[in-house]
Design a protein around this motif. Sequence first.
Motif, PDB file in Angstrom:
ATOM      1  N   LEU A   1     -34.196  22.606 -85.992  1.00 47.20           N
ATOM      2  CA  LEU A   1     -32.639  22.462 -86.486  1.00 47.20           C
ATOM      3  C   LEU A   1     -32.465  22.942 -87.797  1.00 47.20           C
ATOM      4  O   LEU A   1     -33.034  21.966 -88.942  1.00 47.20           O
ATOM      5  N   ILE A   2     -32.269  24.037 -88.487  1.00 46.19           N
ATOM      6  CA  ILE A   2     -32.299  24.490 -89.791  1.00 46.19           C
ATOM      7  C   ILE A   2     -31.188  23.751 -90.620  1.00 46.19           C
ATOM      8  O   ILE A   2     -31.296  23.014 -91.700  1.00 46.19           O
ATOM      9  N   THR A   3     -30.007  23.580 -89.942  1.00 44.45           N
ATOM     10  CA  THR A   3     -28.832  22.997 -90.780  1.00 44.45           C
ATOM     11  C   THR A   3     -28.209  22.295 -89.360  1.00 44.45           C
ATOM     12  O   THR A   3     -28.454  22.444 -88.219  1.00 44.45           O
ATOM     13  N   PRO A   4     -27.229  21.434 -89.686  1.00 39.40           N
ATOM     14  CA  PRO A   4     -26.634  20.782 -88.698  1.00 39.40           C
ATOM     15  C   PRO A   4     -26.070  21.473 -87.343  1.00 39.40           C
ATOM     16  O   PRO A   4     -25.826  21.021 -86.141  1.00 39.40           O
ATOM     17  N   GLY A   5     -25.487  22.543 -87.868  1.00 37.32           N
ATOM     18  CA  GLY A   5     -24.908  23.464 -86.841  1.00 37.32           C
ATOM     19  C   GLY A   5     -25.882  24.764 -86.546  1.00 37.32           C
ATOM     20  O   GLY A   5     -25.251  25.500 -85.517  1.00 37.32           O
ATOM     21  N   ILE A   6     -27.059  24.916 -86.842  1.00 37.79           N
ATOM     22  CA  ILE A   6     -27.609  26.146 -86.384  1.00 37.79           C
ATOM     23  C   ILE A   6     -29.197  25.640 -86.424  1.00 37.79           C
ATOM     24  O   ILE A   6     -29.796  24.868 -87.184  1.00 37.79           O
ATOM     25  N   GLY A   7     -29.921  26.185 -85.290  1.00 35.74           N
ATOM     26  CA  GLY A   7     -31.198  25.936 -84.830  1.00 35.74           C
ATOM     27  C   GLY A   7     -31.849  26.997 -84.269  1.00 35.74           C
ATOM     28  O   GLY A   7     -31.349  27.989 -83.714  1.00 35.74           O
ATOM     29  N   ILE A   8     -33.049  27.183 -84.226  1.00 37.92           N
ATOM     30  CA  ILE A   8     -34.042  28.246 -83.790  1.00 37.92           C
ATOM     31  C   ILE A   8     -35.037  27.755 -82.758  1.00 37.92           C
ATOM     32  O   ILE A   8     -35.294  26.572 -83.061  1.00 37.92           O
ATOM     33  N   PHE A   9     -35.272  28.400 -81.862  1.00 33.30           N
ATOM     34  CA  PHE A   9     -36.371  28.001 -80.966  1.00 33.30           C
ATOM     35  C   PHE A   9     -37.175  29.157 -80.425  1.00 33.30           C
ATOM     36  O   PHE A   9     -36.810  30.337 -80.272  1.00 33.30           O
ATOM     37  N   SER A  10     -38.440  28.820 -80.088  1.00 34.84           N
ATOM     38  CA  SER A  10     -39.289  30.067 -79.378  1.00 34.84           C
ATOM     39  C   SER A  10     -40.440  29.506 -78.587  1.00 34.84           C
ATOM     40  O   SER A  10     -41.039  28.477 -78.919  1.00 34.84           O
ATOM     41  N   ARG A  11     -41.010  30.369 -77.608  1.00 36.23           N
ATOM     42  CA  ARG A  11     -42.097  30.056 -77.085  1.00 36.23           C
ATOM     43  C   ARG A  11     -42.937  31.182 -76.844  1.00 36.23           C
ATOM     44  O   ARG A  11     -42.558  32.142 -76.764  1.00 36.23           O
ATOM     45  N   TYR A  12     -44.377  31.000 -76.790  1.00 35.43           N
ATOM     46  CA  TYR A  12     -45.416  32.266 -76.341  1.00 35.43           C
ATOM     47  C   TYR A  12     -46.377  31.567 -75.557  1.00 35.43           C
ATOM     48  O   TYR A  12     -47.018  30.504 -75.824  1.00 35.43           O
ATOM     49  N   THR A  13     -46.771  32.301 -74.408  1.00 37.08           N
ATOM     50  CA  THR A  13     -47.583  31.881 -73.339  1.00 37.08           C
ATOM     51  C   THR A  13     -48.715  32.957 -73.003  1.00 37.08           C
ATOM     52  O   THR A  13     -48.042  34.011 -72.857  1.00 37.08           O
ATOM     53  N   TYR A  14     -49.852  32.502 -72.955  1.00 40.90           N
ATOM     54  CA  TYR A  14     -50.841  33.610 -72.691  1.00 40.90           C
ATOM     55  C   TYR A  14     -51.587  32.991 -71.209  1.00 40.90           C
ATOM     56  O   TYR A  14     -52.068  31.937 -71.476  1.00 40.90           O
ATOM     57  N   GLY A  15     -51.748  33.585 -70.300  1.00 41.63           N
ATOM     58  CA  GLY A  15     -52.427  33.140 -69.095  1.00 41.63           C
ATOM     59  C   GLY A  15     -53.540  34.087 -68.611  1.00 41.63           C
ATOM     60  O   GLY A  15     -53.095  35.314 -68.392  1.00 41.63           O
TER      61      GLY A  15
ATOM     62  N   GLY B   1     -61.566  40.059 -60.289  1.00 40.24           N
ATOM     63  CA  GLY B   1     -61.506  40.430 -61.812  1.00 40.24           C
ATOM     64  C   GLY B   1     -60.562  39.226 -62.414  1.00 40.24           C
ATOM     65  O   GLY B   1     -60.070  38.464 -61.559  1.00 40.24           O
ATOM     66  N   ASP B   2     -60.201  39.713 -63.624  1.00 46.57           N
ATOM     67  CA  ASP B   2     -59.105  38.664 -64.059  1.00 46.57           C
ATOM     68  C   ASP B   2     -57.671  39.362 -64.266  1.00 46.57           C
ATOM     69  O   ASP B   2     -57.865  40.707 -64.291  1.00 46.57           O
ATOM     70  N   VAL B   3     -56.793  38.567 -64.237  1.00 49.00           N
ATOM     71  CA  VAL B   3     -55.337  39.255 -64.533  1.00 49.00           C
ATOM     72  C   VAL B   3     -54.896  38.492 -65.614  1.00 49.00           C
ATOM     73  O   VAL B   3     -54.683  37.084 -65.688  1.00 49.00           O
ATOM     74  N   ASP B   4     -54.647  39.353 -66.801  1.00 47.23           N
ATOM     75  CA  ASP B   4     -54.144  38.516 -67.957  1.00 47.23           C
ATOM     76  C   ASP B   4     -52.660  38.924 -68.116  1.00 47.23           C
ATOM     77  O   ASP B   4     -52.102  40.124 -67.971  1.00 47.23           O
ATOM     78  N   ALA B   5     -51.830  37.998 -68.663  1.00 52.66           N
ATOM     79  CA  ALA B   5     -50.282  38.073 -68.702  1.00 52.66           C
ATOM     80  C   ALA B   5     -49.884  37.166 -70.075  1.00 52.66           C
ATOM     81  O   ALA B   5     -50.664  36.348 -70.373  1.00 52.66           O
ATOM     82  N   GLN B   6     -48.672  37.789 -70.427  1.00 49.17           N
ATOM     83  CA  GLN B   6     -48.032  36.852 -71.517  1.00 49.17           C
ATOM     84  C   GLN B   6     -46.578  36.620 -71.219  1.00 49.17           C
ATOM     85  O   GLN B   6     -45.978  37.499 -70.420  1.00 49.17           O
ATOM     86  N   ALA B   7     -45.942  35.764 -71.926  1.00 48.53           N
ATOM     87  CA  ALA B   7     -44.532  35.620 -71.870  1.00 48.53           C
ATOM     88  C   ALA B   7     -44.048  35.248 -73.173  1.00 48.53           C
ATOM     89  O   ALA B   7     -44.737  34.534 -74.025  1.00 48.53           O
ATOM     90  N   PHE B   8     -42.838  35.505 -73.315  1.00 49.14           N
ATOM     91  CA  PHE B   8     -42.383  35.178 -74.674  1.00 49.14           C
ATOM     92  C   PHE B   8     -40.666  34.915 -74.659  1.00 49.14           C
ATOM     93  O   PHE B   8     -39.878  35.417 -73.937  1.00 49.14           O
ATOM     94  N   GLN B   9     -40.265  33.995 -75.599  1.00 49.01           N
ATOM     95  CA  GLN B   9     -38.962  33.647 -75.692  1.00 49.01           C
ATOM     96  C   GLN B   9     -38.504  33.270 -77.205  1.00 49.01           C
ATOM     97  O   GLN B   9     -39.465  32.664 -77.658  1.00 49.01           O
ATOM     98  N   ALA B  10     -37.522  33.580 -77.465  1.00 48.90           N
ATOM     99  CA  ALA B  10     -36.998  33.462 -78.834  1.00 48.90           C
ATOM    100  C   ALA B  10     -35.337  33.235 -78.736  1.00 48.90           C
ATOM    101  O   ALA B  10     -34.732  33.768 -77.976  1.00 48.90           O
ATOM    102  N   GLY B  11     -34.723  32.161 -79.570  1.00 48.76           N
ATOM    103  CA  GLY B  11     -33.412  32.109 -79.382  1.00 48.76           C
ATOM    104  C   GLY B  11     -32.859  31.375 -80.520  1.00 48.76           C
ATOM    105  O   GLY B  11     -33.408  30.764 -81.524  1.00 48.76           O
ATOM    106  N   LEU B  12     -31.332  31.352 -80.631  1.00 48.94           N
ATOM    107  CA  LEU B  12     -30.609  30.531 -81.617  1.00 48.94           C
ATOM    108  C   LEU B  12     -29.731  29.569 -80.797  1.00 48.94           C
ATOM    109  O   LEU B  12     -29.473  29.691 -79.672  1.00 48.94           O
ATOM    110  N   ALA B  13     -29.395  28.663 -81.557  1.00 49.59           N
ATOM    111  CA  ALA B  13     -28.773  27.417 -81.001  1.00 49.59           C
ATOM    112  C   ALA B  13     -27.633  27.029 -82.006  1.00 49.59           C
ATOM    113  O   ALA B  13     -27.935  26.732 -83.162  1.00 49.59           O
TER     114      ALA B  13
END
Length: 664
Positions: A546-560, A567-579
């Motif tokens: 929460l950068i200011t009382p009225g603005i926030g940011i969030f994010s995720r990164y996942t590697y599986g 064999g192996d299956v490699d994958a990734q996921a990503f998320q980024a957003g504003l609040a």
Amino acid sequence: MRKFLWRTLLLNVAALAFYWVGAGEAIASATEIRPVSQNPDSQNSEQQAAVTSVEALESFVEFENIDRSALSPSGLEIAQTEVSNTTRIEPTEIFSAEPSPAESSMENGDRISPIAEIESPPSITQTASLPDSQGAMSQLSSVSQLSDVQPTDWAFQAVQSLVERYGCIAGYPDGTYRGNRSLTRYEFAAGLNACLDRVNELIAEGLADAVSREDLATIERLQQEFAAELASLHGRVDTLEARTAELEANQFSTTTTLSGLVWFNLTGAFADGDIQVETSDITAPPVIRPAGRDPVTGRPLTAEVTDDPEITFSNLAWITLNTSFTGRDNLVTQLAVGNGDSPANVFASAGLYNTFGVPYTDQTGGVDIGDVTVVVRELFYEFPVGDDVQVIVGPRVNWYRYFDNNSFTFFLNGTSSFNSIGSTLLNTIDRGSGAVALWQLSDQFRLGVGYLGENNEFLPASLFRTSSNPDEGLFGGTNTLTAEVTYSPTSTFNIRLLYNRSNLNAVFGQVGGAPGEPIYGLLDDGAGGGLNDATADTFNINFDWLITPGIGIFSRYTYGITHIEPGDVDAQAFQAGLAFPDLGKEGALATLSYMIPFSVLDGREFLVSGGGDGGVQYEFEATYYYPLTDNIALVPAFYIIGNANNFSDNPTIYVGNLRAQFAF
């Protein structure tokens, strides 16, 4: 023509929602709905209303211990030898109880980040306490210490004399009573009543000599002067006690509180053209859509969805029972029922049911889609071990209550789709049998560990729910071991590092689907042959700020990494957003989110569904939570899905949802 009308409707969903929000706000301002506390330790709303109506009595004495005889002019006999026995009322410390916020709870669900209940796991039992400076009362030795009582009336001077001799009134430590206003006659009568009880007590204890004839005469005069007020208090207390007795006789339970969440979902979806879907049978319902390979080429079979689905209107309800036996523990039983089958599922490849473009609350409660069967969604017991450790154990523990939290992606008031409320590559198990331990290492660090065997209520027991199946058991079927560290250097910043080890059961020779993360889709051996059980390792980083009382940011990164025999299956996921907290109204929250739910890095040849042509699906989401009252909210949301099913040439899909949310 219909598609044009669809576009018009969905592209104007925000305007429609804001109209509804404005109308609802006008209604809410005209008729305020007050939440009913479900805490057995707090006053019931009817009892609170009765208490409020007896201001004077509330200020000076305990309601439950008032002697009936002392409330009328005839209640005190002026005699030196004998007075009827009365119940003693000590100068009482009176506390003002603030209403506690509603839970959420309430509760998290499939692929959700929890309650900060709403964000952090729900506390076991919340006990209200106030600082001494706010609520605690202290004994007074003189009425003159009550600075807001005017000492100009003879009655004031008379009661002042009684207080100084018998110590029968309590007041606030700063010497004031409810600010700086004068006492009303009812308030003064309540104070007088306290002195009557004190004098009666002394006489009943055989200390009649301690009360002078002059004081008895003064008390008699005061009783006559305030006879009407004392009689009124008597009647009000009788009414209050009758209401209290009725409420106690009809209360739900002395140890259990009930809360609930109900959702109405109006949802529509359309695409710019025909959508390619990986499946061997496009006519099968999306929830059981199968996958297969062409026997000649070995490539995954595909089909096209040519028609847009119709608009749906569905419901979902959760009822939660919280039972505490010690005041610090909590037995949680949550029931669920719903009939949702979101229209966006029509565009999903096999194994991707309830993923992209599906609002989280647009779901069914149990196994049968559209059926209104009540199921047990959560069942667990939590208790503290010392001051810093909380243990959760049960046959159906919700993984998302305790892991992968985020302040801005909690489904009740944050992001709203299955793909946006938590990492898409977590977790293999939504609800499972086992235990979780949460250890508050310091003010900044928390460690969470857990082991769960799969026991999802929305999957058929004949193929899943391995933890309660004697052939698989708690440790032999699909299960997951999780460890997460949360670092919170300030109250506005949180970062989480998570590791997940999963054992994945193969079903009909394929791995994936609902209990298959980190796979988004279905795996075989790459040539149409079956697989044995698999394992997976998943790593996740997740933060909110929460950068200011009225603005926030969030994010995720996942590697599986999913380990199968070929064999192996490699994958990734990503998320980024504003609040944007409090946008338009206090308590509101707007979120904008961008996601890549499943990008295959290696091993795409083993995906019989979900791999597409090598494209990368992406999603945009806009959600606006707008509370009309403490109990009712409207939540419009709009989703855009590009490269659906990981086909780079698939046209864009649009989904609109308007959710009405009720909490009680």
